[in-house]
Design an enzyme around this catalytic site. Structure first.
Site, PDB file in Angstrom:
ATOM      1  N   ARG A   1       0.866  -1.184   0.000  1.00 42.66           N
ATOM      2  CA  ARG A   1       0.000   0.000   0.000  1.00 42.66           C
ATOM      3  C   ARG A   1       0.903   1.236   0.000  1.00 42.66           C
ATOM      4  O   ARG A   1       2.120   1.139   0.166  1.00 42.66           O
ATOM      5  CB  ARG A   1      -1.009   0.014   1.147  1.00 42.66           C
ATOM      6  CG  ARG A   1      -0.600  -0.533   2.471  1.00 42.66           C
ATOM      7  CD  ARG A   1       0.475   0.213   3.201  1.00 42.66           C
ATOM      8  NE  ARG A   1       0.202   1.617   3.357  1.00 42.66           N
ATOM      9  CZ  ARG A   1       1.112   2.541   3.600  1.00 42.66           C
ATOM     10  NH1 ARG A   1       2.406   2.202   3.694  1.00 42.66           N
ATOM     11  NH2 ARG A   1       0.810   3.801   3.736  1.00 42.66           N
TER      12      ARG A   1
ATOM     13  N   ALA B   1       0.863   5.149  -2.242  1.00 39.80           N
ATOM     14  CA  ALA B   1       0.676   5.444  -3.669  1.00 39.80           C
ATOM     15  C   ALA B   1       1.849   4.998  -4.562  1.00 39.80           C
ATOM     16  O   ALA B   1       1.647   4.222  -5.507  1.00 39.80           O
ATOM     17  CB  ALA B   1       0.381   6.934  -3.842  1.00 39.80           C
TER      18      ALA B   1
ATOM     19  N   ARG C   1      -7.605  -0.334  -6.536  1.00 38.30           N
ATOM     20  CA  ARG C   1      -7.816   0.807  -5.637  1.00 38.30           C
ATOM     21  C   ARG C   1      -7.961   2.066  -6.501  1.00 38.30           C
ATOM     22  O   ARG C   1      -7.157   2.289  -7.412  1.00 38.30           O
ATOM     23  CB  ARG C   1      -6.642   0.953  -4.658  1.00 38.30           C
ATOM     24  CG  ARG C   1      -6.512  -0.263  -3.730  1.00 38.30           C
ATOM     25  CD  ARG C   1      -5.593   0.018  -2.558  1.00 38.30           C
ATOM     26  NE  ARG C   1      -6.196   0.928  -1.622  1.00 38.30           N
ATOM     27  CZ  ARG C   1      -5.536   1.497  -0.605  1.00 38.30           C
ATOM     28  NH1 ARG C   1      -4.253   1.252  -0.428  1.00 38.30           N
ATOM     29  NH2 ARG C   1      -6.157   2.316   0.231  1.00 38.30           N
TER      30      ARG C   1
ATOM     31  N   ASP D   1      -1.835  10.907  -2.353  1.00 44.70           N
ATOM     32  CA  ASP D   1      -2.282   9.836  -3.255  1.00 44.70           C
ATOM     33  C   ASP D   1      -2.624  10.360  -4.634  1.00 44.70           C
ATOM     34  O   ASP D   1      -2.513   9.654  -5.635  1.00 44.70           O
ATOM     35  CB  ASP D   1      -3.471   9.096  -2.647  1.00 44.70           C
ATOM     36  CG  ASP D   1      -2.997   8.249  -1.491  1.00 44.70           C
ATOM     37  OD1 ASP D   1      -2.892   8.787  -0.370  1.00 44.70           O
ATOM     38  OD2 ASP D   1      -2.667   7.069  -1.716  1.00 44.70           O
TER      39      ASP D   1
ATOM     40  N   ASN E   1      -5.099  12.662   0.332  1.00 44.27           N
ATOM     41  CA  ASN E   1      -4.206  11.819   1.131  1.00 44.27           C
ATOM     42  C   ASN E   1      -5.076  11.113   2.174  1.00 44.27           C
ATOM     43  O   ASN E   1      -6.300  11.307   2.219  1.00 44.27           O
ATOM     44  CB  ASN E   1      -3.095  12.663   1.775  1.00 44.27           C
ATOM     45  CG  ASN E   1      -2.001  11.797   2.394  1.00 44.27           C
ATOM     46  OD1 ASN E   1      -1.508  10.858   1.760  1.00 44.27           O
ATOM     47  ND2 ASN E   1      -1.634  12.059   3.627  1.00 44.27           N
TER      48      ASN E   1
HETATM   49  O1  MRU Z   1      -4.491   3.471   2.195  1.00 43.82           O
HETATM   50  P1  MRU Z   1      -3.008   3.621   2.073  1.00 43.82           P
HETATM   51  O2  MRU Z   1      -2.256   3.072   3.243  1.00 43.82           O
HETATM   52  O3  MRU Z   1      -2.490   3.097   0.758  1.00 43.82           O
HETATM   53  O4  MRU Z   1      -2.784   5.191   2.079  1.00 43.82           O
HETATM   54  C1  MRU Z   1      -1.497   5.704   2.010  1.00 43.82           C
HETATM   55  C2  MRU Z   1      -1.436   7.172   2.097  1.00 43.82           C
HETATM   56  O5  MRU Z   1      -2.422   7.850   2.206  1.00 43.82           O
HETATM   57  C3  MRU Z   1      -0.083   7.795   1.922  1.00 43.82           C
HETATM   58  O6  MRU Z   1       0.036   8.960   2.689  1.00 43.82           O
HETATM   59  C4  MRU Z   1       0.121   8.148   0.450  1.00 43.82           C
HETATM   60  O7  MRU Z   1      -0.151   7.038  -0.355  1.00 43.82           O
HETATM   61  C5  MRU Z   1       1.475   8.641   0.166  1.00 43.82           C
HETATM   62  S1  MRU Z   1       2.652   7.336   0.214  1.00 43.82           S
HETATM   63  C6  MRU Z   1       4.189   7.933  -0.180  1.00 43.82           C
END
Ligand code: MRU
Length: 357
Positions: free
Chosen positions: A55, A57, A98, A248, A258
């Site tokens: 997980r 981005a 996703r 994201d 985010n």
């Molecule tokens: O649901 P997730 O854990 O994939 O969400 C991750 C985030 O919101 C992070 O802050 C974002 O992806 C940036 S990762 C460098």
């Protein structure tokens, strides 16, 4: 399975190619268990993204690129036209995992472009796609290191005394390595500027508590875990010099999606005069969207809200809402830290030319 070489004192690589398969760090099991998952089929990669074994981005972008390479390898025809149409089906399955992080779609398109633009036998295309996925992962680590360097230019100057706050996990685990927001934190620590990081726990999935603190402990970065509701109090007490979060998807006007809770953190930072920075690679900016209202927001299983671990925390008869992300309006963002420099949200379009290149 042993942990090396995927996580050592300061190096964490959550998505790597080993011999003939992808090896992922299972992020659903940290910090209690450090487990590696081997992925040999594109369908299994889609599952790993959907279930958040991988997980963050940029990390899901790299994982999707490998998913494309694995899917390409599974296609049995030698006919290039049929190969491309099967590859589109692989892409479609990965796209449905996703919806919010644009890096996923960006990586899939990059892989498709390589396949479409190369006139060559199928076996050659399959090899090229694997090489492209590996390149994408290597580039991501370098990009994050550059973001870390750029972040140092804008963080408040207080040598050895800088106190940062972050939300969710935008670290090495959320990228191919090093991290975006946590990359900035890491660079501040390595250059002797950081005193402490405050990590929001990040309800409901607790990426801050489980993953960000784990990464900090790996590297010896002093970290204080707080619940999400404590951030305002910490700022009111003067404990936080700046907030740095990941992203994201960023719209052309700088509005930033985010992890849920980021928007309230930005409002609180604004109220206390604490600068709020977003750290993200160019691949997270979606210039096709003019504002953040157009960003699709993933809704997840309500059990994430009504349960903590295995324990149900509310009575029967309650309804639930579980958006996984929120959108922070550009006006709350002091700067967007990219590998190419730090930009005011309003001047982000300067970067658009680079996307076309
Ligand atoms: O649901 P997730 O854990 O994939 O969400 C991750 C985030 O919101 C992070 O802050 C974002 O992806 C940036 S990762 C460098």
């Amino acid at each position: 399975m042993s942990s090396a070489p995927f996580a050592s004192v300061s190096q964490v690589y959550p998505v790597v190619w080993v011999q003939d398969r992808v090896v992922l760090i299972d992020q659903t099991r940290l910090p209690q268990e450090y487990t590696l998952v081997e992925i040999s089929r594109s369908e299994d990669m889609a599952h790993a993204i959907r279930t958040m074994i991988v997980r963050g981005a940029p990390a899901i972008g790299v994982a999707a690129a490998y998913g494309m390479a694995l899917g390409a390898r599974e296609i049995e025809t030698q006919d290039r036209g049929k190969f491309l149409s099967h590859l589109e089906q692989v892409a479609q399955q990965l796209r449905q995992t996703r919806p919010t992080a644009v890096n996923l779609f960006w990586a899939i398109e990059r892989m498709l472009r390589v396949a479409r633009q190369t006139v060559a036998p199928v076996t050659h295309l399959q090899q090229l796609l694997l090489e492209e996925a590996q390149r994408l992962g290597e580039e991501d680590v370098r990009t994050c290191e550059a973001i870390g360097e750029q972040g140092l230019r804008v963080l408040p100057q207080s040598p050895g005394e800088l106190r940062l706050l972050t939300h969710c996990n935008a670290g090495a685990l959320a990228t191919a390595g090093y991290g975006t927001a946590l990359g900035v934190v890491r660079s501040a620590w390595r250059s002797g500027r950081l005193e402490r990081l405050y990590a929001d726990e990040t309800r409901p999935r607790l990426q801050g508590a489980k993953l960000t603190t784990w990464e900090c402990v790996q590297e010896g970065i002093p970290v204080t875990l707080i619940t999400d509701g404590m951030a305002a109090h910490c700022m009111q007490r003067g404990l936080v010099d700046a907030v740095v979060v990941g992203a994201d998807r960023i719209a052309a006007n700088g509005d930033t999606a985010n992890k849920i809770g980021t928007y309230s953190l930005a409002l609180v930072a604004q109220a206390h005069g604490v600068p709020f920075y977003v750290a993200a690679p160019l691949s997270t900016i979606d210039f096709s969207l003019t504002t953040g209202t157009q960003i699709p927001i993933e809704e997840r299983d309500p059990a994430e809200v009504y349960q903590v671990g295995e324990t149900v925390i509310c009575p029967d008869g309650v309804s639930f809402y579980n958006p996984a992300f929120d959108v922070t309006p550009a006006w709350l963002i002091a700067g967007i830290i990219t590998e190419f420099g730090v930009f005011k949200p309003a001047s982000l379009t300067q970067l658009q030319e680079r996307v076309a290149q």
